[in-house]
Design an enzyme around this catalytic site. Structure first.
Site, PDB file in Angstrom:
ATOM      1  N   HIS A  12       0.976  -1.145   0.108  1.00 23.49           N
ATOM      2  CA  HIS A  12       0.010  -0.021   0.055  1.00 23.49           C
ATOM      3  C   HIS A  12       0.805   1.318  -0.143  1.00 23.49           C
ATOM      4  CE1 HIS A  12      -3.010  -2.485   2.232  1.00 23.49           C
ATOM      5  NE2 HIS A  12      -3.633  -2.502   1.214  1.00 23.49           N
ATOM      6  N   SER A  44      -3.048  -7.762   3.019  1.00 23.11           N
ATOM      7  CA  SER A  44      -3.211  -7.459   4.651  1.00 23.11           C
ATOM      8  C   SER A  44      -3.616  -8.758   5.127  1.00 23.11           C
ATOM      9  CB  SER A  44      -4.509  -6.453   4.705  1.00 23.11           C
ATOM     10  OG  SER A  44      -4.083  -5.185   4.194  1.00 23.11           O
ATOM     11  N   ARG A  90      -2.111  -6.254  -8.335  1.00 16.56           N
ATOM     12  CA  ARG A  90      -1.053  -7.124  -7.873  1.00 16.56           C
ATOM     13  C   ARG A  90      -1.195  -8.102  -9.288  1.00 16.56           C
ATOM     14  NH1 ARG A  90      -3.285  -8.096  -2.088  1.00 16.56           N
ATOM     15  NH2 ARG A  90      -4.875  -8.022  -3.389  1.00 16.56           N
TER      16      ARG A  90
HETATM   17  O1  PNS Z   1      -8.349  -2.900   0.357  1.00 18.25           O
HETATM   18  P1  PNS Z   1      -9.772  -3.322  -0.153  1.00 18.25           P
HETATM   19  O2  PNS Z   1     -10.369  -4.207   0.589  1.00 18.25           O
HETATM   20  O3  PNS Z   1      -9.508  -3.905  -1.455  1.00 18.25           O
HETATM   21  O4  PNS Z   1     -10.437  -2.115  -0.794  1.00 18.25           O
HETATM   22  C1  PNS Z   1     -11.831  -2.174  -1.193  1.00 18.25           C
HETATM   23  C2  PNS Z   1     -12.453  -0.796  -0.931  1.00 18.25           C
HETATM   24  C3  PNS Z   1     -12.611  -0.534   0.303  1.00 18.25           C
HETATM   25  C4  PNS Z   1     -11.895   0.239  -1.646  1.00 18.25           C
HETATM   26  C5  PNS Z   1     -14.140  -1.040  -1.571  1.00 18.25           C
HETATM   27  O5  PNS Z   1     -14.573  -2.088  -0.960  1.00 18.25           O
HETATM   28  C6  PNS Z   1     -14.768   0.199  -1.403  1.00 18.25           C
HETATM   29  O6  PNS Z   1     -14.777   1.077  -2.125  1.00 18.25           O
HETATM   30  N1  PNS Z   1     -15.730   0.311  -0.386  1.00 18.25           N
HETATM   31  C7  PNS Z   1     -16.397   1.538   0.011  1.00 18.25           C
HETATM   32  C8  PNS Z   1     -18.012   1.224  -0.147  1.00 18.25           C
HETATM   33  C9  PNS Z   1     -18.275   1.140  -2.102  1.00 18.25           C
HETATM   34  O7  PNS Z   1     -18.230   2.306  -2.547  1.00 18.25           O
HETATM   35  N2  PNS Z   1     -18.541   0.137  -2.288  1.00 18.25           N
HETATM   36  C10 PNS Z   1     -18.664   0.060  -4.010  1.00 18.25           C
HETATM   37  C11 PNS Z   1     -17.562  -0.289  -4.783  1.00 18.25           C
HETATM   38  S1  PNS Z   1     -17.923  -0.395  -6.533  1.00 18.25           S
END
Ligand code: PNS
Length: 164
Positions: free
Chosen positions: A18, A129, A91
């Site tokens: 990250h 993570s 990745r």
């Molecule tokens: O680190 P991650 O878990 O891969 O991140 C994913 C994250 C938090 C960016 C994604 O789940 C997200 O955008 N969550 C916020 C809620 C949202 O907008 N969801 C719709 C995504 S299309």
């Protein structure tokens, strides 16, 4: 151009992977908002406050990075902040389908923001993570996976959360 970019993620906890993406994004855009969000597909180990605190510590030396959290949709957050870019690290091929789906959904919800993918550096290609949590909670050495300045915090948390 003065472009604000959002670096969203669960950051549970933030890894060297990250941090590499945040650093590189900070060289490309004027202002980076690193935002701790919830991923409905994951259960978090660290609280939002803990994740923000760790991110603040590891990005302390990068001038144009701010740390925030948001409980709602990424598309709405980007609109609120007038952000034109959403930066995600890619990745392996396995990330692609899900990330592509999210990028298209976010574009539909907020046409003003485009998702920009940065290729993970070769040394971080395998890092996640969840891997850090698996190794760390079982007593393995995670020094190569997380920034040194938050190592103790992470291990303290793991010591409390091990359940057999
Ligand atoms: O680190 P991650 O878990 O891969 O991140 C994913 C994250 C938090 C960016 C994604 O789940 C997200 O955008 N969550 C916020 C809620 C949202 O907008 N969801 C719709 C995504 S299309």
């Amino acid at each position: 151009m003065n472009i604000t970019a959002v670096c969203p993620g669960s950051f549970d906890p933030v890894t060297l992977g990250h941090l590499d993406i945040i650093r590189r994004a900070a060289q490309m855009f004027e202002r980076i908002l690193v935002v701790v969000m919830s991923n409905t597909q994951k259960t978090a180990t660290f609280s939002v406050a803990e994740r923000c605190e760790m991110l603040k510590t590891v990005t302390a030396g990068i001038g144009n990075v701010e740390i925030e959290s948001h409980g709602g949709l990424l598309a709405d957050y980007a609109r609120e902040k007038n952000a034109k870019a959403i930066v995600k690290g890619l990745r392996a091929l396995s990330d692609f389908e899900y990330e592509f789906q999210m990028a298209l959904t976010n574009k539909r919800l907020n046409p003003a923001a485009d998702t920009v993918f940065l290729t993970a550096s070769a040394e971080n290609m395998y890092l996640s993570s969840s891997l850090v949590k698996q190794v760390g909670m079982m007593g393995g050495d995670i020094h190569d996976f997380v920034p040194e300045c938050i190592y103790d915090n992470i291990m303290k948390k793991f010591a409390k959360s091990i359940n057999y």
